[in-house]
Structure formats: C-alpha cells, structure tokens
Design a protein around this motif. Structure first.
Motif, PDB file in Angstrom:
ATOM      1  N   LEU B 248       0.822  -1.212   0.000  1.00 15.37           N
ATOM      2  CA  LEU B 248       0.000   0.000   0.000  1.00 15.37           C
ATOM      3  C   LEU B 248       0.861   1.269   0.000  1.00 15.37           C
ATOM      4  O   LEU B 248       1.908   1.304   0.653  1.00 15.37           O
ATOM      5  N   VAL B 249       0.393   2.273  -0.686  1.00 11.10           N
ATOM      6  CA  VAL B 249       1.123   3.535  -0.734  1.00 11.10           C
ATOM      7  C   VAL B 249       0.722   4.430   0.436  1.00 11.10           C
ATOM      8  O   VAL B 249       1.312   5.475   0.680  1.00 11.10           O
ATOM      9  N   ASN B 250      -0.290   4.021   1.172  1.00 10.06           N
ATOM     10  CA  ASN B 250      -0.824   4.875   2.231  1.00 10.06           C
ATOM     11  C   ASN B 250      -1.414   4.022   3.329  1.00 10.06           C
ATOM     12  O   ASN B 250      -2.183   3.102   3.070  1.00 10.06           O
ATOM     13  N   GLU B 251      -1.063   4.352   4.540  1.00 11.65           N
ATOM     14  CA  GLU B 251      -1.445   3.507   5.665  1.00 11.65           C
ATOM     15  C   GLU B 251      -2.937   3.578   5.958  1.00 11.65           C
ATOM     16  O   GLU B 251      -3.504   2.646   6.521  1.00 11.65           O
ATOM     17  N   VAL B 274      -0.037  -8.241   3.528  1.00 14.07           N
ATOM     18  CA  VAL B 274      -0.244  -6.805   3.331  1.00 14.07           C
ATOM     19  C   VAL B 274       0.934  -6.039   3.938  1.00 14.07           C
ATOM     20  O   VAL B 274       1.336  -6.314   5.074  1.00 14.07           O
ATOM     21  N   ILE B 275       1.473  -5.147   3.154  1.00 16.88           N
ATOM     22  CA  ILE B 275       2.461  -4.232   3.718  1.00 16.88           C
ATOM     23  C   ILE B 275       1.940  -2.813   3.539  1.00 16.88           C
ATOM     24  O   ILE B 275       1.659  -2.376   2.420  1.00 16.88           O
ATOM     25  N   GLY B 276       1.775  -2.127   4.652  1.00 13.47           N
ATOM     26  CA  GLY B 276       1.241  -0.771   4.600  1.00 13.47           C
ATOM     27  C   GLY B 276       2.345   0.214   4.327  1.00 13.47           C
ATOM     28  O   GLY B 276       3.460  -0.170   3.953  1.00 13.47           O
ATOM     29  N   PHE B 277       2.077   1.434   4.537  1.00 12.59           N
ATOM     30  CA  PHE B 277       3.109   2.391   4.225  1.00 12.59           C
ATOM     31  C   PHE B 277       3.749   2.946   5.496  1.00 12.59           C
ATOM     32  O   PHE B 277       4.726   2.438   5.996  1.00 12.59           O
ATOM     33  N   THR B 289      -1.469  -6.647  13.288  1.00  9.89           N
ATOM     34  CA  THR B 289      -0.705  -5.397  13.208  1.00  9.89           C
ATOM     35  C   THR B 289      -0.082  -5.256  11.830  1.00  9.89           C
ATOM     36  O   THR B 289       0.262  -6.244  11.182  1.00  9.89           O
ATOM     37  N   LEU B 290       0.053  -4.008  11.426  1.00  8.66           N
ATOM     38  CA  LEU B 290       0.465  -3.741  10.045  1.00  8.66           C
ATOM     39  C   LEU B 290       1.980  -3.654   9.921  1.00  8.66           C
ATOM     40  O   LEU B 290       2.641  -2.938  10.674  1.00  8.66           O
ATOM     41  N   THR B 291       2.518  -4.378   8.980  1.00  7.94           N
ATOM     42  CA  THR B 291       3.930  -4.198   8.640  1.00  7.94           C
ATOM     43  C   THR B 291       4.055  -2.901   7.846  1.00  7.94           C
ATOM     44  O   THR B 291       3.342  -2.685   6.861  1.00  7.94           O
ATOM     45  N   CYS B 292       4.923  -2.022   8.291  1.00  5.33           N
ATOM     46  CA  CYS B 292       4.977  -0.701   7.674  1.00  5.33           C
ATOM     47  C   CYS B 292       6.340  -0.067   7.895  1.00  5.33           C
ATOM     48  O   CYS B 292       7.294  -0.761   8.253  1.00  5.33           O
ATOM     49  N   PHE B 293       6.445   1.228   7.689  1.00  4.30           N
ATOM     50  CA  PHE B 293       7.752   1.875   7.737  1.00  4.30           C
ATOM     51  C   PHE B 293       7.698   3.126   8.614  1.00  4.30           C
ATOM     52  O   PHE B 293       6.757   3.921   8.531  1.00  4.30           O
ATOM     53  N   ARG B 294       8.734   3.265   9.401  1.00  2.00           N
ATOM     54  CA  ARG B 294       8.768   4.366  10.371  1.00  2.00           C
ATOM     55  C   ARG B 294       9.531   5.570   9.806  1.00  2.00           C
ATOM     56  O   ARG B 294      10.556   5.417   9.146  1.00  2.00           O
ATOM     57  N   ILE B 295       9.004   6.743  10.111  1.00  2.00           N
ATOM     58  CA  ILE B 295       9.691   7.987   9.725  1.00  2.00           C
ATOM     59  C   ILE B 295       9.901   8.819  10.973  1.00  2.00           C
ATOM     60  O   ILE B 295       9.006   8.921  11.808  1.00  2.00           O
ATOM     61  N   SER B 296      11.045   9.433  11.092  1.00  2.00           N
ATOM     62  CA  SER B 296      11.247  10.388  12.179  1.00  2.00           C
ATOM     63  C   SER B 296      10.751  11.748  11.709  1.00  2.00           C
ATOM     64  O   SER B 296      11.478  12.549  11.127  1.00  2.00           O
ATOM     65  N   LEU B 297       9.486  11.973  11.969  1.00  2.00           N
ATOM     66  CA  LEU B 297       8.828  13.143  11.388  1.00  2.00           C
ATOM     67  C   LEU B 297       9.369  14.454  11.947  1.00  2.00           C
ATOM     68  O   LEU B 297       9.480  15.452  11.237  1.00  2.00           O
ATOM     69  N   ARG B 298       9.694  14.434  13.203  1.00  3.35           N
ATOM     70  CA  ARG B 298      10.214  15.659  13.796  1.00  3.35           C
ATOM     71  C   ARG B 298      11.556  16.036  13.161  1.00  3.35           C
ATOM     72  O   ARG B 298      11.786  17.192  12.829  1.00  3.35           O
ATOM     73  N   ASP B 299      12.402  15.043  12.984  1.00  5.80           N
ATOM     74  CA  ASP B 299      13.686  15.317  12.336  1.00  5.80           C
ATOM     75  C   ASP B 299      13.488  15.787  10.903  1.00  5.80           C
ATOM     76  O   ASP B 299      14.217  16.650  10.414  1.00  5.80           O
ATOM     77  N   LEU B 300      12.498  15.204  10.266  1.00  6.96           N
ATOM     78  CA  LEU B 300      12.185  15.636   8.908  1.00  6.96           C
ATOM     79  C   LEU B 300      11.821  17.120   8.916  1.00  6.96           C
ATOM     80  O   LEU B 300      12.278  17.895   8.074  1.00  6.96           O
ATOM     81  N   ALA B 334       8.333  -4.378  11.380  1.00  6.46           N
ATOM     82  CA  ALA B 334       7.683  -5.643  11.048  1.00  6.46           C
ATOM     83  C   ALA B 334       6.412  -5.817  11.863  1.00  6.46           C
ATOM     84  O   ALA B 334       6.401  -5.607  13.069  1.00  6.46           O
ATOM     85  N   GLY B 335       5.356  -6.175  11.200  1.00  2.26           N
ATOM     86  CA  GLY B 335       4.098  -6.462  11.876  1.00  2.26           C
ATOM     87  C   GLY B 335       3.669  -7.873  11.545  1.00  2.26           C
ATOM     88  O   GLY B 335       4.482  -8.693  11.106  1.00  2.26           O
ATOM     89  N   GLU B 336       2.393  -8.129  11.727  1.00  3.11           N
ATOM     90  CA  GLU B 336       1.894  -9.478  11.485  1.00  3.11           C
ATOM     91  C   GLU B 336       1.231  -9.629  10.114  1.00  3.11           C
ATOM     92  O   GLU B 336       0.950 -10.737   9.679  1.00  3.11           O
ATOM     93  N   SER B 337       1.009  -8.518   9.456  1.00  4.33           N
ATOM     94  CA  SER B 337       0.142  -8.541   8.278  1.00  4.33           C
ATOM     95  C   SER B 337       0.766  -9.184   7.051  1.00  4.33           C
ATOM     96  O   SER B 337       0.092  -9.393   6.055  1.00  4.33           O
ATOM     97  N   ASP B 338       2.068  -9.447   7.123  1.00  7.58           N
ATOM     98  CA  ASP B 338       2.688 -10.101   5.961  1.00  7.58           C
ATOM     99  C   ASP B 338       3.292 -11.447   6.334  1.00  7.58           C
ATOM    100  O   ASP B 338       4.120 -11.973   5.607  1.00  7.58           O
ATOM    101  N   GLN B 339       2.877 -11.981   7.450  1.00  9.02           N
ATOM    102  CA  GLN B 339       3.609 -13.133   7.986  1.00  9.02           C
ATOM    103  C   GLN B 339       2.957 -14.482   7.733  1.00  9.02           C
ATOM    104  O   GLN B 339       3.427 -15.485   8.257  1.00  9.02           O
TER     105      GLN B 339
END
Lengths: 342, 342
Positions: B248-251, B274-277, B289-300, B334-339
């Motif tokens: 998915l391109v969007n969580e 399923v892999i979310g964003f 739980t969704l497998t997805c990707f973390r961003i450090s938004l504050r640092d961004l 890593a979450g459970e949604s792609d396992q």
DNA sequence: TATGAAATCGTAAACGTTTACGGAAGCCAT
DNA sequence: ATGGCTTCCGTAAACGTTTACGATTTCATA
C-alpha cells in the motif's frame, strides 16, 4: 509595483487609486474601471504591511490548534472540513485564514501571547478549550475578538460553540439502556480538556434519569487516541463486574479498544456494546462498524466564522452583534458495534 | 505602546531604542540593558507591520497544506510532528510559522498566488507535490524562497525533500519475494500526486531485479484513504489469478482493505500478505498489526526548516547555501500482516 | 447671473519601524 | 594644541498604504 507606480502609470493621484480599489464612493465610475483594469493587467496587489500599518488591522484571522497528544491524532480529518467552512466565509470578506499550530514544547497561553503581541491577527478561533482556560481571560482582557470551539467550565461572557457532548453521552446511554444494558462504562480523556467533564456530566445525568446508580469504577480515563482505547479496554476487562457496554469520548479510541478486545476473544457488538463518538472515515470500515455520531463540520466552520465576525465591530453591518453560546447538534449513525444481544 | 512611547519614557531617541532592541553594536551596554528592561517591564513588542513595511520582510514562513481528499485524512498525525520540528528551528530565529490550508474549492496555484502577492510570508514549504506542479515554476520565477516536501517529476533546480517511496516499494517487494510471493499487487493513488509514480517505479524496478514480470493488472488505483482501501480490496479479490500480496502507498488504506477482506473471510497475514506504508498510531492496533515503515517526522521537519533557511540570503551566515535534494530514509517496522505462509 | 450643492480628485499627514548619516564627546598620539 | 580614532547617540528619511481635508469643476436652481 506599488500604488505609486500604478498611479503614475494612470496619471492620477495615489489617493484616487486607493479609493477606487477600495470601493469608496467618491470616485468616478469611469476612472474606477480604468484603475481596476490597470491593476489587474499590471498585477498590482496592495502591500499588506502598508495597509496594516495604516489601518491597524491585518485582514488575517488565526485558528489556533494545539498539537497535544490529545488532539494530534484527529484521524478522519476533523479540522480540515471545519477549516474549509471557515475559509469559505472569510474569503467573501477578503480575510485570510491561517492555522496557528502550537507545539507541545510551548505553553498554549505563551504562544497566544506572542501572536497577540505582534498583532498578527485581527481575530482568533481557539480550540481544545481546557476547563479553566487562561487564554480566554487573556483575550477578553486584551479585547481581541475571538470565539472558542469548545467551552470552558465557566462558560461565561465570551462566544463559544461546542459539540453536544452532553447530548451524545445521554443519547448513547439511553440507547444502551434501551438495549437492555445497565453496566455502562464511559471513556474520557485523562487531560484537563473541558469536553471530558461535559461528557461525563451528560453520562451521569442520563444514568440518573434512567434510575441507574452511578458507579465511579465505570469511569475510565486515558489518552484520546488508539493507545488510550487499548489501555481502557484492558481496564474494562479487569473490572468486576465487567461492564456490558462502553461509551467513548473519542472515535480514535475505538481501534485500540477493538484490538484489545479481540486479543481476549471479546467481539464488540456481540460480547460488549461499544458506542464511539464522531463519525469519521474510519468508523464505517471498522469491523464491526462503529455506532457513532455525525457532525456537519463544514457548517460548523461556517457558523464559527460568522459568529466571530459578529463580534468584530468592523463587520457589524454584515453580521450584527449577537451572543453566541451554541451547542452544535450531532446525529446518531447506527452501526453494528452496539447491536449484540446481552 | 509604540517605540516612541518607550523612547520617551527612557528619555532617549527612538533610533537608539531600536538599535538596542535589535542587538546592533553601536549602543552602550548600559543603555541597552535599560532599554531591554523597560521593554520587558512595559510589555513592549515591536509592531510587525511597521518592521515589515520598513524591511520588506515579514518574519513569517508559510507551510502550505492542501485539504484534498487525498491528504485530508492524515490519520495518525503526519503533519503535526513535522510542524513541530520545523517550528523548533524557526523559533530560534524569531520566525513565525503558519499553516496555509488550501481548501478543495480553490486551486492550489491560485491560492499560492494570493499568498505571494500579498507578501504574506518570507518563505514557503509546500507539500503534496503533483507530477508537474505549477507552484514550483511560479515560486522559482518570483524568486520566493521555498522547499518542497515531495518532489515533482522534473525534480530539477529547486530544493526538495521526499520520503523514500522508491526504497519503501523495493523493500516491501523484496521482503514479500523472500517470503515466497510472486503475485504482488500494488495500491497507488488515483490522483496526479507524484509520489504515486515514484512508488510505482520502485515497485517495477524491484520486480525486475527479482526477475518477476510486471503485470499491469496488479496495479490498483484509488483514493489514498479507507474508502480507497476498501475499493482496492474488492478489485484485488476480483482479479484472477488473485494476488497473494499487496503493497500500500498509504497507511490509511489498510483499514478499508482489512474490512473488505474480512467480509470475504480473507484474513490479512494468513490468506494474503499486506504491507502498509507509514507507521501511524493506528498501525499497531490493527488486527493483525500492520507491517509498515517508520519515519522520524520531527527530524524531517527540522531538516526541512534548516534547508529552507539555507536558501534564504538573510540566513546564509547561519545556514550556508546548499543544494537540497534529499530522500528521507524510512525504517521497516515488522508487523503481522505479511507473515502468513503461502 | 449668482449661488450652493454634489461630484470628483489631489495633497499631505499618519501608521511604527529601521537605518544611513552626521555630530558630539572622549581619548590617545603626535 | 591639533588631528584622528572610537564610541555613542540623535535626526530624518523611507517603506506602502489610507484618509481627512480642501480644492476644483459641474450643474441645477433661484
């Protein structure tokens, strides 16, 4: 490209140009059209600093939003639709709307102080009103036009519009009682935000009306987000006798609540009744779908804007002064989450 | 309470007062302290309109956010943390940050035009960059300092920071291939926002690297929200042969997707991977739980602010000019949604 | 024709700052 | 005593508007 350039180009005085652009009456129709045409052609736009300095007004309204842990996760877009409604009104009066986002590392009152001191805006909309909100006293004392989205405890002599937390709590309780429930829990925010108290009041009153004794053990407090919902679900399951229904003050709690219930094989709607708060983009896609309440957010924004204008002397011809203490209605949207039999 | 009042009160000239307040060197240390003390005591704050008019600068930075259907539902709070990061930098330089919210009933380029024409801000952060974004040409031509959160297709001579859509798509595909999948679907936004194209490119390239033929039927387009996820899930189930995994391109899509799958007794993680964003407040509380990707938004946000300042001549002593074309890393959660096993 | 009102426009001041410029005072070296 | 620095500060212009005031013209009316 200043007004001077424009005047020189048209070979008339800057005073006349200004009057023409501002729709003053004492200017010939023909010259007005010439000015307007030239302004558009040359892309002239009045410098805001210049007018602000002269008029003591900025043509800008601020909408203050706090990014506290409580309000940051307005999933399903609460503020955006409100914003659009507000903006649609302001645009007609050439007012610009800006969002003032107060970070977690600064006190809201401090932040507001800066905004006001620099004369950044002509008026303000504040949100996330706390029980005793220092911002309200501050704005009243400084005589800054404002309106609060959310009332404080002493909802005194200032304009506010608030969601119908009391009505929602009552409707939810009545509905659950009608479905046969009597052990009804309630989830409120742990913070000092006033809506939690109002919600709780509505809950208590509805229970009393139904002749059900209020049980303090059935009041659960946590963050108004998924995490909070999860924690509350844990607490609910640990409570004996276990509630058969729960009313949430915030729709984001629902997902965490569901999750925790699933982990214990409790299915919302079958084993425990859940009534969420606001209808959001998520509520329809939860399984089971969430029983909640609909708000016309855009209309709320429109009313918010009109009410603010009615407190500003400069707009009293369009929006005559009125007292605004308004409770915004919400409409039940029946879902599956409260439909299980006992 | 103007600078004149303050000067009169101290019995010195307004020029000296101004210099003292602005930290100029040619003022006696003792008088400076007197001025500062009196300013604080009397609550004097310089009028922004006055300085803006004189200096041609507003000390305000705008962060433009569009409330399109695509970006309105930034559940889990995307912008707020970014905002806080930006603000933390700006505050050190006495810059105010305001959010400029462009409604759906106005063209973003039009809106921007107004903002710029009125000289509202000294610099801009724009987001939700489209493939060919007219705002970029406009700002370049007008020489307004800006930075884009999200690159356009012709990511040419302007500063931008973008999330690593390509990397995320590749990581997701590689991970799924490693788990044995080959029929991997992808969900992208139906709109012209550029990130969809970048995401798709990363997906294609990763497939090619793994020797898997690209199948256009496995590209699903819809809204980047719950509704879109639901629709895409329907389309996925209708597709034969049915994909065994989807990225998915969007969580926010995840919830709708889950819902639709449940309706057909398809369990994410067991029956389809399923892999979310982006990791959000929701991703941990979905089941599974969704497998997805973390961003450090504050640092961004911090980097965004620093980069913008580095393009502004007034700040080049603190932030030397640099070319900013930055892809922001994201970290797998890593979450459970792609396992599930195939 | 004289008169006054109405219509239209120009002039200049004012809003609150910042800053270039010059002046005054102090000091040191010649 | 003169000259030249340095330090400090006051003066006044400038930023781009709006608007009070007055001036000019037009025009109808007595």
């Amino acid at each position: 490209m200043s007004i001077r350039d424009l005047a020189r180009h048209l070979d008339i005085s800057i005073g006349t140009v200004s009057r023409a652009l501002n729709g003053k009456t004492d200017v010939n129709q023909e010259t007005r059209e010439r000015v307007l045409e030239a302004a558009k052609r040359l892309g002239y736009v009045p410098n805001q600093s210049g007018r602000s300095l002269r008029q003591g007004t900025t043509n800008t309204i601020g909408f203050m939003i706090e990014s506290t842990i409580e309000t940051v996760d307005t999933g399903g877009g609460f503020f955006m639709p409100v914003f659009e409604g507000v903006q649609s009104v302001f645009r007609r009066h050439h007012l610009d709307l800006v969002a003032l986002l107060c970070g977690t590392d600064e006190e809201p009152a401090e932040y507001l102080n800066r905004v006001v001191a620099r004369r950044f805006v002509d008026g303000l909309i504040i949100s996330a009103t706390t029980r005793h909100d220092p911002r309200i006293d501050f704005l009243l004392e400084r005589k800054i036009p404002f309106i609060a989205l959310g009332r404080s405890e002493t909802a005194g002599d200032y304009p506010w519009i608030d969601l119908d937390f009391e009505g929602v709590a009552a409707t939810a309780v009545n509905r659950l009682v009608g479905l046969g429930h009597s052990r009804i829990a309630i989830a409120v925010p742990a913070s000092d935000i006033n809506l939690g108290y109002v919600f709780l009041d509505g809950y208590k009153r509805a229970l009393a009306n139904k002749g059900i004794a209020f049980n303090p053990d059935y009041v659960f407090r946590s963050y108004a987000n998924e995490e909070g919902g999860y924690q509350i679900a844990s607490a609910v399951l640990a409570q004996k006798p276990t509630p058969t229904a729960i009313v949430l003050v915030n729709e984001n709690m629902a997902l965490g609540l569901y999750r925790r219930f699933y982990e214990s094989d409790i299915r919302p709607g079958r084993d425990i009744a859940v009534i969420g708060f606001r209808e959001s983009t998520q509520s329809r896609f939860l399984s089971p779908t969430l029983t909640c309440f609909r708000i016309s957010l855009r209309d709320l924004g429109i009313k918010l804007a009109e009410s603010l204008l009615s407190t500003m002397p400069a707009f009293e011809d369009h929006y005559p002064h009125e007292k605004v203490e308004l409770i915004w209605p919400m409409e039940l949207v029946a879902g599956e989450s409260d439909q299980g039999k006992l």
